[in-house]
Design an enzyme around this catalytic site. Sequence first.
Site, short mmCIF file in Angstrom:
data_model
loop_
_atom_site.label_atom_id
_atom_site.label_comp_id
_atom_site.label_asym_id
_atom_site.label_seq_id
_atom_site.Cartn_x
_atom_site.Cartn_y
_atom_site.Cartn_z
N HIS A 7 12.91 4.41 1.23
CA HIS A 7 11.93 3.70 0.41
C HIS A 7 10.81 3.10 1.26
CE1 HIS A 7 10.96 -0.04 -2.12
NE2 HIS A 7 10.56 0.98 -2.84
N HIS A 49 1.82 -0.14 -0.47
CA HIS A 49 2.46 -0.48 -1.73
C HIS A 49 1.52 -1.22 -2.69
CE1 HIS A 49 4.84 -2.90 -4.57
NE2 HIS A 49 5.57 -1.80 -4.64
O1 G3P Z 1 10.18 4.58 -6.46
C1 G3P Z 1 10.87 3.44 -6.74
C2 G3P Z 1 10.25 2.16 -6.28
O2 G3P Z 1 9.46 2.40 -5.16
C3 G3P Z 1 9.44 1.51 -7.33
O3 G3P Z 1 9.15 0.20 -7.03
O4 G3P Z 1 7.66 -1.63 -6.35
O5 G3P Z 1 8.99 -0.46 -4.62
O6 G3P Z 1 7.06 0.68 -5.68
P1 G3P Z 1 8.17 -0.30 -5.86
CA CA Z 2 7.19 2.85 -4.77
#
Ligand code: G3P
Ligand code: CA
Length: 245
Positions: A7, A49
Amino acid sequence: MVEIYAHRGFTGSFPENTMIAFKEAVKIGADGIETDVHITKDGVLCLIHDETVNRTSNSKGYIRDMTWEEVKKIDVSCKVLDGRYGFCGIPSAEEFLDLIKTSGIKANIELKNGKIYYPKLADKLVDMIRSFGIEDRVMISSFNNASLVRLKKIAPEIKCGFLKGSPGVENAGLYCSEMGVDYYHPDFKTVTPEVKRECDDYGIGLNVWTVNDKPALRNMMTLGVNSVITNYPDYAIEVRNEVIK
Ligand code: G3P
Ligand code: CA
């Protein structure tokens, strides 16, 4: 076998959404990398992000108001992990896709077009993915579900997943299938065996986020999700080795 997506890269140990975090995810043996895409004032796709650089750097401002020349000078590593990695810039999507192409790893690229509507974000990304010839290794996700319905019309060959927070959507398999997308991407806390069954019934894959502790990783893997998105691909690999035994 359940796939492991890092992630924002290997965020557990490296600054989020940086080339070092992506390369370390490759090194550790993750199956894929999740990242987030925005677009600069002069039309360059870049990976961060938030809509602004305020949280992750010592600069301030919206990506959409800056040129790529300005964005690429911003350090997004100084506020985390005692700044131990030195200068880490905001990567361009092009640098990232080059890594995807050369490393053989997969990608899950989230269109960050929920709060700000960026005209041409999806179109430019599709063109770039096609120019690298990696349509089969990149999926696109978004909380802006309508943008993915449109994307599937211009690029049916690229897999797409609807992101949902809490609560998730009722009858997710039916919903995704009717809307013509391939995957459901819920917050893992909303996922039950019923959600998994319902997705299976409609041939919809289940990719869950953001699963960071070992009990939750074990639970999701035992349930048989297609992939887990995690800050800790290292823990996830350990848990997968246990679950598979
Ligand atoms: O792809 C899942 C996740 O990344 C969504 O939440 O806020 O981390 O972009 P965020
Ligand atoms: Ca994301």
